[in-house]
Motif scaffolding. Structure first.
Motif, PDB file in Angstrom:
ATOM      1  N   VAL A 170       0.840  -1.208   0.000  1.00  0.00           N
ATOM      2  CA  VAL A 170       0.000   0.000   0.000  1.00  0.00           C
ATOM      3  C   VAL A 170       0.868   1.250   0.000  1.00  0.00           C
ATOM      4  N   GLY A 171       1.895   1.261   0.839  1.00  0.00           N
ATOM      5  CA  GLY A 171       2.758   2.433   0.926  1.00  0.00           C
ATOM      6  C   GLY A 171       3.474   2.725  -0.382  1.00  0.00           C
ATOM      7  N   LEU A 172       4.003   1.690  -1.035  1.00  0.00           N
ATOM      8  CA  LEU A 172       4.742   1.903  -2.284  1.00  0.00           C
ATOM      9  C   LEU A 172       3.820   2.371  -3.406  1.00  0.00           C
TER      10      LEU A 172
ATOM     11  N   THR B  59      -9.117  -0.140  -2.066  1.00  0.00           N
ATOM     12  CA  THR B  59      -9.698   1.040  -1.413  1.00  0.00           C
ATOM     13  C   THR B  59      -8.704   1.693  -0.453  1.00  0.00           C
ATOM     14  N   ILE B  60      -7.864   0.892   0.175  1.00  0.00           N
ATOM     15  CA  ILE B  60      -6.823   1.474   1.042  1.00  0.00           C
ATOM     16  C   ILE B  60      -5.862   2.321   0.214  1.00  0.00           C
ATOM     17  N   ILE B  61      -5.446   1.784  -0.943  1.00  0.00           N
ATOM     18  CA  ILE B  61      -4.513   2.509  -1.805  1.00  0.00           C
ATOM     19  C   ILE B  61      -5.140   3.817  -2.292  1.00  0.00           C
ATOM     20  N   LEU B  62      -6.406   3.771  -2.703  1.00  0.00           N
ATOM     21  CA  LEU B  62      -7.085   4.992  -3.151  1.00  0.00           C
ATOM     22  C   LEU B  62      -7.172   6.024  -2.037  1.00  0.00           C
ATOM     23  N   ALA B  63      -7.532   5.565  -0.834  1.00  0.00           N
ATOM     24  CA  ALA B  63      -7.658   6.489   0.301  1.00  0.00           C
ATOM     25  C   ALA B  63      -6.311   7.111   0.658  1.00  0.00           C
TER      26      ALA B  63
END
Length: 265
Positions: free
Chosen positions: A69-71, A133-137
């Motif tokens: 997610v962070g990358l 959804t985590i990546i988008l947020a």
């Protein structure tokens, strides 16, 4: 008087550093604790926790999810935020001031409000919560920090350097990639590091928009109810040591480059 003020400032600085470093020291020391489920009291020294870091169910999977997610969020936010920053500084267009104001809202809005609002939007649209959804947020709230960081770098560039590139018959693309972009790299790198740190560390927005997907902060929050295992301290210590190494390498490289330029000058 000056000597006394300097002594007081030095003492205050030492106290502040000790206060900030105590939790980090505690985390590092207790990563070697020979403990069971509860890693609170010191039970003895051991390297086993470092050698069996993935023995705790779900820990390495949650850590890998946070890295992914962070990358991904960092790449997306850095790319989009850099383009927005250049547009806001270099071009004049309608609603420019309004866009600048709106970009500051995610930074000023409490994370619980931002996370709840995004969760409601995903629910309304019918998007299933998960890694996407985590990546988008994360991308959404990291863009603001990227824009602020890169915007300051763009504003500090000397226009004469780009004009020199155009005078040497460079096309707009050549001037950007050979002159502008190399000058922006320090600001872009700082924005990317900040975005990754914010994304990797985030819990509130992630908790609202992750569904059943677990991340490292979520794992720690859930594990705190039954006792955080020492393997969590191992990962936290490893991340901290890696950050220290990166900072040292960057500082050494910068000092070597400045010495090389001074020698050439």
């Amino acid at each position: 008087m000056k000597r006394r003020d300097g002594l007081g400032l030095g003492i205050y600085t030492v106290i502040a550093l000790v206060f900030l470093l105590i939790p980090i020291a505690y985390t590092f020391v207790f990563s070697f604790n020979d403990s069971g489920k509860l890693n609170i009291a010191w039970q003895g020294f051991t390297f086993d926790k470092w050698l069996t870091v993935c023995s705790v169910q779900g820990l390495c999977e949650a850590f890998a999810n946070s890295i992914i997610v962070g990358l991904v969020a960092t790449v997306l936010a850095t790319a989009l935020g850099t383009l927005i920053a250049i547009a806001l500084v270099r071009y004049r267009f309608r609603a420019r001031s309004a866009i600048s104001l709106l970009l500051f809202l995610p930074m000023a809005t409490p994370e619980v409000v931002l996370g709840a609002g995004l969760a409601a939007q995903f629910l309304t649209v019918g998007v299933e919560k998960g890694l996407g959804t985590i990546i988008l947020a994360h991308t959404m709230f990291c863009i603001s920090f990227v824009v602020v960081t890169v915007k300051a770098r763009v504003a500090s560039l000397d226009p004469a350097l780009e004009e020199a590139g155009r005078d040497l018959y460079g096309s707009p693309g050549q001037v950007f990639w050979r002159v502008t972009f190399p000058l922006l790299i320090p600001g872009i790198a700082a924005a990317a590091l900040l975005s990754f740190a914010l994304s990797f560390d985030d819990f509130i927005i992630t908790n609202f928009n992750s569904g059943s997907v677990n991340t490292f902060p979520k794992f720690i929050y859930v594990a705190a109810a039954r006792g955080i295992p020492a393997q969590v301290n191992v990962i936290a210590s490893a991340v901290f040591l890696l950050a220290i190494v990166l900072v040292i390498v960057a500082q050494v490289s910068r000092a070597a480059r400045e010495k090389r330029l001074a020698r050439l000058g």
